[in-house]
Write a protein that holds these residues in place. Structure first.
Motif, PDB file in Angstrom:
ATOM      1  N   TYR A   1       0.828  -1.207   0.000  1.00  0.00           N
ATOM      2  CA  TYR A   1       0.000   0.000   0.000  1.00  0.00           C
ATOM      3  C   TYR A   1       0.864   1.260   0.000  1.00  0.00           C
ATOM      4  O   TYR A   1       2.005   1.266   0.469  1.00  0.00           O
ATOM      5  CB  TYR A   1      -0.948   0.030   1.206  1.00  0.00           C
ATOM      6  CG  TYR A   1      -0.283   0.228   2.548  1.00  0.00           C
ATOM      7  CD1 TYR A   1      -0.146   1.509   3.098  1.00  0.00           C
ATOM      8  CD2 TYR A   1       0.215  -0.845   3.283  1.00  0.00           C
ATOM      9  CE1 TYR A   1       0.461   1.707   4.322  1.00  0.00           C
ATOM     10  CE2 TYR A   1       0.824  -0.668   4.502  1.00  0.00           C
ATOM     11  CZ  TYR A   1       0.941   0.605   5.030  1.00  0.00           C
ATOM     12  OH  TYR A   1       1.551   0.792   6.246  1.00  0.00           O
ATOM     13  N   LYS A   2       0.282   2.310  -0.567  1.00  0.00           N
ATOM     14  CA  LYS A   2       0.907   3.623  -0.566  1.00  0.00           C
ATOM     15  C   LYS A   2       0.263   4.429   0.552  1.00  0.00           C
ATOM     16  O   LYS A   2      -0.962   4.584   0.593  1.00  0.00           O
ATOM     17  CB  LYS A   2       0.686   4.315  -1.915  1.00  0.00           C
ATOM     18  CG  LYS A   2       1.453   5.606  -2.099  1.00  0.00           C
ATOM     19  CD  LYS A   2       1.254   6.132  -3.508  1.00  0.00           C
ATOM     20  CE  LYS A   2       2.031   7.417  -3.735  1.00  0.00           C
ATOM     21  NZ  LYS A   2       1.846   7.921  -5.127  1.00  0.00           N
ATOM     22  N   THR A   3       1.068   4.931   1.470  1.00  0.00           N
ATOM     23  CA  THR A   3       0.547   5.644   2.632  1.00  0.00           C
ATOM     24  C   THR A   3      -0.291   6.843   2.202  1.00  0.00           C
ATOM     25  O   THR A   3       0.123   7.647   1.361  1.00  0.00           O
ATOM     26  CB  THR A   3       1.706   6.120   3.529  1.00  0.00           C
ATOM     27  OG1 THR A   3       2.514   4.992   3.884  1.00  0.00           O
ATOM     28  CG2 THR A   3       1.169   6.765   4.793  1.00  0.00           C
ATOM     29  N   LEU A   4      -1.498   6.933   2.773  1.00  0.00           N
ATOM     30  CA  LEU A   4      -2.403   8.030   2.436  1.00  0.00           C
ATOM     31  C   LEU A   4      -2.079   9.273   3.254  1.00  0.00           C
ATOM     32  O   LEU A   4      -1.494   9.185   4.337  1.00  0.00           O
ATOM     33  CB  LEU A   4      -3.852   7.597   2.689  1.00  0.00           C
ATOM     34  CG  LEU A   4      -4.314   6.353   1.921  1.00  0.00           C
ATOM     35  CD1 LEU A   4      -5.723   5.958   2.345  1.00  0.00           C
ATOM     36  CD2 LEU A   4      -4.259   6.588   0.422  1.00  0.00           C
ATOM     37  N   HIS A   5      -2.484  10.422   2.753  1.00  0.00           N
ATOM     38  CA  HIS A   5      -2.208  11.675   3.460  1.00  0.00           C
ATOM     39  C   HIS A   5      -2.999  11.761   4.763  1.00  0.00           C
ATOM     40  O   HIS A   5      -2.518  12.281   5.763  1.00  0.00           O
ATOM     41  CB  HIS A   5      -2.556  12.866   2.562  1.00  0.00           C
ATOM     42  CG  HIS A   5      -1.685  12.966   1.348  1.00  0.00           C
ATOM     43  ND1 HIS A   5      -0.328  13.146   1.412  1.00  0.00           N
ATOM     44  CD2 HIS A   5      -1.979  12.885   0.018  1.00  0.00           C
ATOM     45  CE1 HIS A   5       0.182  13.190   0.196  1.00  0.00           C
ATOM     46  NE2 HIS A   5      -0.803  13.028  -0.678  1.00  0.00           N
ATOM     47  N   SER A   6      -4.214  11.247   4.778  1.00  0.00           N
ATOM     48  CA  SER A   6      -5.042  11.259   5.991  1.00  0.00           C
ATOM     49  C   SER A   6      -4.644  10.095   6.886  1.00  0.00           C
ATOM     50  O   SER A   6      -4.783   8.921   6.510  1.00  0.00           O
ATOM     51  CB  SER A   6      -6.526  11.147   5.619  1.00  0.00           C
ATOM     52  OG  SER A   6      -7.311  10.898   6.768  1.00  0.00           O
ATOM     53  N   THR A   7      -4.146  10.390   8.081  1.00  0.00           N
ATOM     54  CA  THR A   7      -3.727   9.323   8.986  1.00  0.00           C
ATOM     55  C   THR A   7      -4.914   8.486   9.451  1.00  0.00           C
ATOM     56  O   THR A   7      -4.783   7.272   9.644  1.00  0.00           O
ATOM     57  CB  THR A   7      -3.007   9.920  10.210  1.00  0.00           C
ATOM     58  OG1 THR A   7      -3.860  10.897  10.837  1.00  0.00           O
ATOM     59  CG2 THR A   7      -1.703  10.583   9.805  1.00  0.00           C
ATOM     60  N   VAL A   8      -6.066   9.111   9.614  1.00  0.00           N
ATOM     61  CA  VAL A   8      -7.263   8.376  10.051  1.00  0.00           C
ATOM     62  C   VAL A   8      -7.699   7.385   8.977  1.00  0.00           C
ATOM     63  O   VAL A   8      -7.932   6.202   9.251  1.00  0.00           O
ATOM     64  CB  VAL A   8      -8.414   9.349  10.381  1.00  0.00           C
ATOM     65  CG1 VAL A   8      -9.700   8.573  10.671  1.00  0.00           C
ATOM     66  CG2 VAL A   8      -8.049  10.217  11.578  1.00  0.00           C
ATOM     67  N   TRP A   9      -7.827   7.885   7.752  1.00  0.00           N
ATOM     68  CA  TRP A   9      -8.266   7.019   6.661  1.00  0.00           C
ATOM     69  C   TRP A   9      -7.213   5.962   6.346  1.00  0.00           C
ATOM     70  O   TRP A   9      -7.541   4.807   6.044  1.00  0.00           O
ATOM     71  CB  TRP A   9      -8.558   7.858   5.427  1.00  0.00           C
ATOM     72  CG  TRP A   9      -9.132   7.095   4.275  1.00  0.00           C
ATOM     73  CD1 TRP A   9      -8.560   6.871   3.062  1.00  0.00           C
ATOM     74  CD2 TRP A   9     -10.420   6.454   4.223  1.00  0.00           C
ATOM     75  NE1 TRP A   9      -9.393   6.142   2.258  1.00  0.00           N
ATOM     76  CE2 TRP A   9     -10.542   5.872   2.937  1.00  0.00           C
ATOM     77  CE3 TRP A   9     -11.466   6.321   5.130  1.00  0.00           C
ATOM     78  CZ2 TRP A   9     -11.676   5.153   2.548  1.00  0.00           C
ATOM     79  CZ3 TRP A   9     -12.601   5.609   4.726  1.00  0.00           C
ATOM     80  CH2 TRP A   9     -12.692   5.040   3.458  1.00  0.00           C
TER      81      TRP A   9
END
Length: 306
Positions: free
Chosen positions: A135-143
């Protein structure tokens, strides 16, 4: 935000689909969420289609996007057996043969089409082997945490793309498959650049190198929507050991398979993604000439793109 996601995930899926209809009206007509991005992507991808045809795909893609949002949320609460009832595998025997009846590792390449989250969960139950998604880390830490928890529910071990090489080599003796959503934007300098849907795009150089290093097969998984909430998956051989000396052929076959899948059912692809935001390096034209010369001799590519 986390509480809201959990609350929506707890809703029955039929209510989720009803809310998806409201979400579509809000995103598409009121907020116009990334409308210019989607419209531009479709214009480049399908120049042969009329404006009316592209607009029909555009609206259908937003409807699918909203349904997909609630389907992914629901996957954090659904039983794996219930997910598997909604995903049919048409030729699982191809994957079984490539991995010698799932005794050996393989790389399974995906695109953001259909419902890739349900596909991973259902495949794990179908074959009885963990599928560890990259996976590519998303900008939103919650999501980002929400997606991580959802993907690891049934025994999978998600791997961040920044550490995938190290993690895969460390676990090379494990009985598992490695799932990669390989249509994500790769780095500008070190990426594999080629035209994708009529525009230059960068791809991560991961699947090709890992396949050659570990001497494992690479398979493409195409996820088609049959009807709302139901999908079918078809597998396609990309490369089997011993691999060709030119690793670019693995990525080239993948891109051609991805383009064919998108052309077959464009409304289920994730067009809201700003996939082509990076400009190619100055050496792009030279790279194109070099890899075109290499792939022209590849018979499997000629079969896909006569």
């Amino acid at each position: 935000m986390k509480f809201l996601l959990g609350l929506l995930a707890a809703l029955p899926l039929r209510i989720g689909y009803a809310l998806a209809g409201v979400m579509f009206l809000l995103l598409y007509y009121l907020f116009r969420y990334r409308r210019n991005t989607v419209r531009d992507n479709l214009r480049w991808a399908f120049p042969e289609k009329s404006a009316a045809e592209r607009k029909e795909i555009e609206r259908a893609s937003y409807r699918h996007f909203c349904n997909l949002f609630f389907e992914i949320l629901s996957s954090t609460r659904m039983r794996q057996e219930d997910i598997a009832k909604r995903v049919t595998f048409k030729n699982i025997e191809l994957l079984a043969t490539a991995t010698e009846n799932f005794e050996k590792q393989a790389i399974v390449l995906l695109i953001h089409q259909g419902n890739w989250e349900w596909m991973l969960h259902a495949a794990m139950l179908e074959i009885g082997v963990p599928i560890d998604p990259v996976y590519k880390t998303l900008h939103s830490t919650v999501w980002n945490q929400f997606i991580f928890d959802a993907r690891s529910r049934f025994g999978a071990s998600p791997m961040p793309i920044e550490r995938v090489g190290r993690e895969v080599i460390r676990g090379r003796r494990r009985r598992r498959l490695i799932g990669m959503l390989a249509d994500q934007t790769g780095p500008k300098a070190a990426g594999y650049w080629r035209n994708f849907l009529n525009r230059p795009a960068s791809f991560y150089r991961g699947a090709d190198k890992l396949a050659q290093t570990l001497n494992i097969p690479v398979v493409f998984a195409k996820c088609r929507r049959v009807k709302t909430g139901h999908y079918e998956v078809l597998f396609e051989e990309i490369s089997l050991p011993p691999h060709d000396a030119n690793p670019e052929l693995i990525l080239e076959r993948y891109v051609l398979a991805a383009e064919a899948a998108i052309a077959e059912q464009p409304e289920t692809y994730l067009w809201t993604n700003r996939r082509w935001k990076k400009t190619p390096p100055d050496s792009f034209a030279i790279q194109q000439q070099e890899h075109i010369a290499a792939v022209e001799a590849d018979s499997s590519i000629r079969e896909r793109n006569p």
